[in-house]
Write an enzyme that holds these catalytic residues in place. Structure first.
Site, mmCIF file in Angstrom:
data_model
loop_
_atom_site.group_PDB
_atom_site.id
_atom_site.type_symbol
_atom_site.label_atom_id
_atom_site.label_comp_id
_atom_site.label_asym_id
_atom_site.label_seq_id
_atom_site.Cartn_x
_atom_site.Cartn_y
_atom_site.Cartn_z
ATOM 1 N N CYS A 174 -12.663 34.358 2.966
ATOM 2 C CA CYS A 174 -11.387 34.022 3.605
ATOM 3 C C CYS A 174 -11.420 32.690 4.345
ATOM 4 C CB CYS A 174 -10.961 35.149 4.551
ATOM 5 S SG CYS A 174 -10.500 36.664 3.686
ATOM 6 N N ARG A 200 0.630 40.265 8.769
ATOM 7 C CA ARG A 200 0.585 38.830 8.474
ATOM 8 C C ARG A 200 1.990 38.338 8.140
ATOM 9 N NH1 ARG A 200 -3.227 37.957 3.840
ATOM 10 N NH2 ARG A 200 -4.823 38.294 5.432
ATOM 11 N N CYS A 222 -18.265 38.431 5.357
ATOM 12 C CA CYS A 222 -18.541 39.081 4.074
ATOM 13 C C CYS A 222 -18.363 38.030 2.985
ATOM 14 C CB CYS A 222 -17.609 40.285 3.864
ATOM 15 S SG CYS A 222 -15.967 39.855 3.259
ATOM 16 N N CYS A 246 -13.633 33.510 9.786
ATOM 17 C CA CYS A 246 -12.697 34.605 9.534
ATOM 18 C C CYS A 246 -12.750 35.603 10.689
ATOM 19 C CB CYS A 246 -13.035 35.290 8.220
ATOM 20 S SG CYS A 246 -14.525 36.309 8.279
ATOM 21 N N CYS A 249 -11.584 43.836 10.596
ATOM 22 C CA CYS A 249 -11.585 43.786 9.139
ATOM 23 C C CYS A 249 -12.481 44.872 8.565
ATOM 24 C CB CYS A 249 -12.053 42.420 8.648
ATOM 25 S SG CYS A 249 -12.125 42.310 6.844
ATOM 26 N N LYS A 283 -2.861 32.661 -5.124
ATOM 27 C CA LYS A 283 -2.673 31.665 -4.064
ATOM 28 C C LYS A 283 -2.280 30.323 -4.660
ATOM 29 C CE LYS A 283 -5.998 33.953 -1.027
ATOM 30 N NZ LYS A 283 -7.273 33.827 -0.263
ATOM 31 N N ARG A 329 1.132 34.659 -2.682
ATOM 32 C CA ARG A 329 1.127 34.748 -1.220
ATOM 33 C C ARG A 329 1.669 33.463 -0.596
ATOM 34 N NH1 ARG A 329 -4.380 38.131 0.274
ATOM 35 N NH2 ARG A 329 -4.014 39.910 -1.110
ATOM 36 N N LYS A 368 -4.371 39.163 -6.216
ATOM 37 C CA LYS A 368 -3.640 38.193 -5.405
ATOM 38 C C LYS A 368 -3.589 36.830 -6.093
ATOM 39 C CE LYS A 368 -7.848 37.356 -2.705
ATOM 40 N NZ LYS A 368 -8.452 37.505 -1.372
#
Length: 570
Positions: free
Chosen positions: A481, A74, A477, A432, A438, A209, A143, A207
């Site tokens: 995302c 990414r 899932c 996603c 994934c 954001k 991120r 993470k």
């Protein structure tokens, strides 16, 4: 600072990694084997996920062969802004190292899928050569910083773009490991590198954001971020002056099925920040997460749990202490709007920009639709600078008005569908990647998006709603995302072939939706929505969106309707 009873394994790996080095450089040379578990964890900080082709895994296992290990890479692209030259470089990498496609993410980045270990270092080195980076595109750090995608040439949009770049640079990890491993940089002289001045030796608990929006444009779903920043301007149009920023803390979509202690959350208002304090205040929020996040349980480690459990007033007090000045609560602001940036628009400087729809963000030459070829040729011929959108679409900016017809002709000649050819439900759908790339996916998302959206579109048409604006978000899932828990309809992978259905959010991204049915197959999703669409068509008030309608009617009533439908079908 939060008391730590016991560190999770991930925390120990970070602490012992020598500022994200671990054994990555050593293990990179072993092209026959994947990275070990510690390497898997550290790769994320470098913008890399290690996985395998799940389509072929079962057959290979039955034959006694090893999995087809591959990598997702990414790129960190603040605000989704690329130059034409950078886009060419990324397109070239997709052909030489990945699976021949580029994927636009919901956070205005580009992902490559299918990179194999022998090409991993060269691919990342070439990304660096294009003046881009993969560092901190993943991992327990801040991120990619997102912002309004529209390239409108006025003081408001210029400031948003500048702030996104400044924040991205300011919050990058300071480790030299990235250049050492991927770009053959020199090692730190004299031995060990000191801990990162912002992130420390263990970096963040999870993470982080950041999104930057304005009330007039919430296309990024700003309240789904750990830190949602809303810039407030005052003054006449074209001569606006920045008055400051409202900070919203504690958004995040990830959750786990059957784990009620995990949940999605919208960021809530905490503090107003003066213009000159932006960088310091953002760093203070990062430190708040660093020091108070749960390092013993990664499922409970996001900032959203800190804010939910300790409160907004507590957070504002901690930030005030950190900055050495009292902070006031958020200021009043207008309601959020979500404008449509697809199609043709004026930039405000005489040039135009064109928003192109991309199904699930996948830039590919797929049968009669040769989108990748079309974009490469148009960017080359007309010098357009691409901008990646949080809707997984792309904007071509800096278009001269006299080139408009030629660009449309080129797109149609390559079989590319333009925005006006799509139904609203198609324009506002996200998905996603899910299977096969994934490792977390429970079922399909991107590959069944056309089928799911097509089935829903047919039900909308049945009730005369085909032109109604409605947002559909599909994930394989519950990690969220594609932001399934905000917007009108969320479709979340439950088990292979089956999904949970959520409704009752709002199109403007200010309210979470709620669960109304579980274990629906693709046909069942459309069937479950059908009576709700019928009710919406017959009893909505003027201008009422589907999510707002569901919220007004009430989730229990809608659950009863669907339960009755499934009982009759049994």
């Amino acid at each position: 600072m939060a008391e730590i009873q016991a560190l999770s394994k991930a925390e120990a790996i970070k602490q012992q990694s020598r500022q994200l080095r671990g054994n990555l450089a050593r293990d990179l040379g072993d092209i026959a084997n994947p990275f070990d578990n510690a390497g898997y964890s550290l790769l994320k900080f470098h913008g890399i996920y290690q996985g395998y082709d799940r389509d072929s895994a079962t057959e290979l296992k039955q034959r006694g062969d090893s999995k087809h290990w591959q990598f997702m890479v990414r790129v960190r692209i603040p605000g989704g802004r690329l130059t034409a030259g950078q886009y060419f470089a990324l397109d070239d990498l997709a052909e030489r190292y990945a699976n021949g496609t580029l994927r636009v993410t919901t956070r205005q980045s580009i992902q490559f899928h299918g990179i194999v270990k022998p090409g991993l270092k060269a691919a990342i080195a070439e990304i660096n050569h294009a003046l881009l980076t993969t560092l901190a595109a993943c991992g327990d750090v801040v991120r990619t910083v997102t912002t309004v995608p529209a390239p409108i040439r006025d003081p408001v949009h210029r400031r948003l773009e500048e702030d996104a770049r400044r924040l991205s640079t300011h919050l990058l990890p300071k480790t030299g490991a990235y250049h050492e491993i991927w770009v053959d940089g020199e090692k730190v002289a004299g031995g060990e590198e000191p801990a990162d001045p912002l992130y420390g030796e263990r970096y963040l608990p999870r993470k982080f954001k950041i999104g930057l929006a304005i009330p007039e444009d919430n296309t990024i779903d700003v309240l789904t971020n750990d830190l949602g920043i809303v810039a407030l301007f005052e003054g006449p149009k074209g001569d606006e002056r920045l008055s400051g920023y409202n900070f919203f803390l504690g958004g995040g979509h990830g959750m786990t099925h059957n784990k009620p202690e995990t949940y999605p959350r919208m960021a809530t208002p905490v503090a107003f920040i003066q213009p000159d304090d932006l960088l310091d205040a953002v760093a203070a929020v990062v430190r708040l997460h660093r020091d108070w996040g749960d390092r013993g349980n990664r499922r409970h480690a996001r900032l959203k749990y800190v804010i939910a459990e300790r409160g907004e007033d507590w957070a504002r007090e901690r930030l005030s202490d950190d900055l050495g000045k009292p902070l006031e609560p958020c200021r009043p602001m207008p309601s959020f709007q979500v404008p449509d940036h697809l199609g043709w628009h004026e930039q405000g400087d005489g040039n135009l920009y064109l928003g192109l729809p991309i199904a699930s963000g996948r830039i590919a030459d797929d049968g009669p639709a040769r989108l990748r070829t079309a974009l490469r040729e148009i960017v080359a011929q007309f010098g357009c600078d691409p901008i990646l959108m949080p809707s997984q679409d792309i904007i071509l900016s800096e278009i001269r008005p006299e080139d408009r017809d030629a660009i449309e002709t080129a797109l149609r000649g390559h079989g590319v569908r333009l925005a006006e050819e799509l139904l609203p439900v198609e324009r506002w759908a996200l998905a996603c990647p899910a299977l096969p790339s994934c490792g977390l996916a429970l079922t399909e998302a991107e590959r069944v998006q056309p089928e799911i959206v097509g089935a829903i579109a047919a039900r909308l048409e049945r009730w005369g709603l085909e032109q109604a604006r409605i947002s559909i978000r599909i994930t394989g899932c519950p990690n969220g995302c594609a932001r399934p828990y905000s917007g009108d309809v969320g479709i979340v992978g439950r088990v292979p072939g089956y999904y949970s259905l959520y409704v009752g959010g709002d199109f403007e991204g200010t309210r979470l939706n709620e669960l109304i049915a579980e274990r629906l197959d693709i046909t069942g999703i459309a069937a479950a929505l059908d009576p709700l669409f019928a009710l919406w068509a017959s009893s909505r008030v003027a201008g009422e969106g589907f999510g707002d309608f569901c919220h007004r009617i009430g989730i229990p009533a809608l659950q009863q309707i669907i339960a009755g439908l499934r009982k009759r079908a049994a």
